[in-house]
Scaffold this motif. Sequence first.
Motif, short mmCIF file in Angstrom:
data_model
loop_
_atom_site.label_atom_id
_atom_site.label_comp_id
_atom_site.label_asym_id
_atom_site.label_seq_id
_atom_site.Cartn_x
_atom_site.Cartn_y
_atom_site.Cartn_z
N MET A 31 50.85 33.78 44.71
CA MET A 31 51.14 34.45 43.43
C MET A 31 51.56 33.39 42.41
N GLY A 32 51.11 33.55 41.17
CA GLY A 32 51.37 32.54 40.16
C GLY A 32 52.84 32.46 39.79
N ASN A 33 53.26 31.28 39.40
CA ASN A 33 54.62 31.06 38.94
C ASN A 33 54.71 31.49 37.47
N PRO A 34 55.60 32.43 37.12
CA PRO A 34 55.66 32.92 35.74
C PRO A 34 56.08 31.85 34.75
N ASN A 35 56.65 30.75 35.23
CA ASN A 35 57.10 29.69 34.33
C ASN A 35 56.01 28.64 34.06
N VAL A 36 54.87 28.77 34.73
CA VAL A 36 53.79 27.80 34.58
C VAL A 36 52.97 28.15 33.34
N TYR A 37 52.61 27.13 32.56
CA TYR A 37 51.76 27.32 31.40
C TYR A 37 50.32 27.40 31.88
N VAL A 38 49.75 28.59 31.87
CA VAL A 38 48.44 28.81 32.48
C VAL A 38 47.32 28.12 31.73
N PHE A 39 47.55 27.78 30.46
CA PHE A 39 46.49 27.19 29.65
C PHE A 39 46.56 25.66 29.60
N GLU A 40 47.32 25.06 30.52
CA GLU A 40 47.54 23.61 30.42
C GLU A 40 46.23 22.82 30.43
N TRP A 41 45.35 23.10 31.40
CA TRP A 41 44.09 22.34 31.48
C TRP A 41 43.23 22.57 30.23
N LEU A 42 43.10 23.84 29.83
CA LEU A 42 42.27 24.18 28.68
C LEU A 42 42.84 23.60 27.39
N ASP A 43 44.14 23.66 27.25
CA ASP A 43 44.81 23.13 26.05
C ASP A 43 44.58 21.62 25.94
N ASN A 44 44.74 20.92 27.06
CA ASN A 44 44.52 19.46 27.05
C ASN A 44 43.06 19.13 26.76
N LEU A 45 42.15 19.93 27.30
CA LEU A 45 40.73 19.71 27.05
C LEU A 45 40.44 19.81 25.55
N ILE A 46 40.98 20.85 24.90
CA ILE A 46 40.73 21.05 23.47
C ILE A 46 41.38 19.96 22.63
N ASN A 47 42.59 19.60 22.99
CA ASN A 47 43.35 18.63 22.18
C ASN A 47 42.81 17.21 22.30
N PHE A 48 42.25 16.86 23.44
CA PHE A 48 41.87 15.47 23.66
C PHE A 48 40.36 15.28 23.89
N GLU A 49 39.83 15.76 24.99
CA GLU A 49 38.42 15.49 25.32
C GLU A 49 37.47 16.12 24.31
N LEU A 50 37.83 17.25 23.73
CA LEU A 50 36.94 17.91 22.78
C LEU A 50 37.38 17.72 21.34
N ASN A 51 38.18 16.73 21.11
CA ASN A 51 38.61 16.40 19.75
C ASN A 51 37.65 15.37 19.17
N PRO A 52 36.84 15.73 18.16
CA PRO A 52 35.85 14.79 17.62
C PRO A 52 36.46 13.49 17.11
N ALA A 53 37.72 13.58 16.68
CA ALA A 53 38.36 12.36 16.19
C ALA A 53 38.55 11.34 17.30
N PHE A 54 38.64 11.81 18.56
CA PHE A 54 38.82 10.91 19.71
C PHE A 54 37.49 10.57 20.38
#
Length: 398
Positions: free
Chosen positions: A1-24
Amino acid sequence: MGNPNVYVFEWLDNLINFELNPAFSYPSPMPGATVGAMIEKVKREMQLLQNEIRQQYFSEKGEGSSEMLIVKNYDAITVMMNKTYQHMHHENIEKANIIQVLQTVMTGLQELRNFFKTNYAKYLSTEQALPLVDLMKVRHEIIEKRQSILDKLHATGNGDEVSSIVMDALDDFTLRISAGDAISERETIYHQSIIKDIENYKGQETALSNCPSLHELLVYWNLNSRACIRYFSLGMEAIMKSSESVDDQLDFMRLQLKNIHTLPMMPDFIYDPTYPSMKAYFGDYIVREIEYLEKKKIGFQPNEAYNAEKNKTAPYKITCALSADQIALFLRAAKDRNLIISRSVTAVFNNMVPFISTQKETDLSPDSVRIKSYQGEQRDKDILIEALEKIIETVKQY
């Protein structure tokens, strides 16, 4: 069962902020093989996220924490959608070779947002911010319809000044969208309703005076911008100056007070929350004008007989547990809601206050109490509301 304190979007958020950031990612474009693999991974991740969110939701112990979890994650999706939208419109997006991945991410985020709206609608409200991708569609709609809206206002008898009040409100909204301001769904629905009402607008005569019904729409929309307040204030002053007698002016103002309380107003929305609502502002404004004209009619300096009659002590007083400030708020509210019918607010206080005392004051001044009704402090409001709620509970038991 998932931990309610875990940020479920961590992987997706990092992907958007870094790997899919055209500036980078520019000038090193993503290889074609990587693009295909990344698209498949994003699709799998989106499916897993729905399961993880369900697990976190059922792990919560109380309704309050469940609501917090849903709202927090829903808002996080909006933030990621905004970042994705901005990346998709970056000047280097084509050279970075990530547009297809970003489109997949945006589609997945929209599906996630719909998943929340379908399964957890009871925790969400129109106060939640809309994603930029939706707001830009609304912006485009307003800009596209702007000229036809203005033409419709002019064609139904509205001059440039009153028409500009509406157009400025719509233009300001599009500018806020362009600036990336956080805008709620409720604000968006409000501005869309203005467009719809104008499109259905037939130019009927208004109940307030012989003016186009756009005046009534401005009150209905609660469009309390500075320009709108000024427009109505100057218009009423002009009509007052054209009336030669005080009696005519009083009749006009009493009619306006009746009309302002009769006109419908869009519930639960005020264009500028830093200003009073249209009804509150003009209700108070008209009441003050009526009181001024009534005093002008009888003379500013009442004779001794008038003063004696006005200030005489009531033969019997009722002691009220509320303070003078709280009594003032109650009497004004009762007048405004027509629970007490009287020709003016002043008449209410002059006729009722002499028969009331408080636990600290025996003789209350009607004028002093009336003035306090316009200076209510939050503490007095809270105490009065609590007292009224107790009365409601008591009445329910009868």
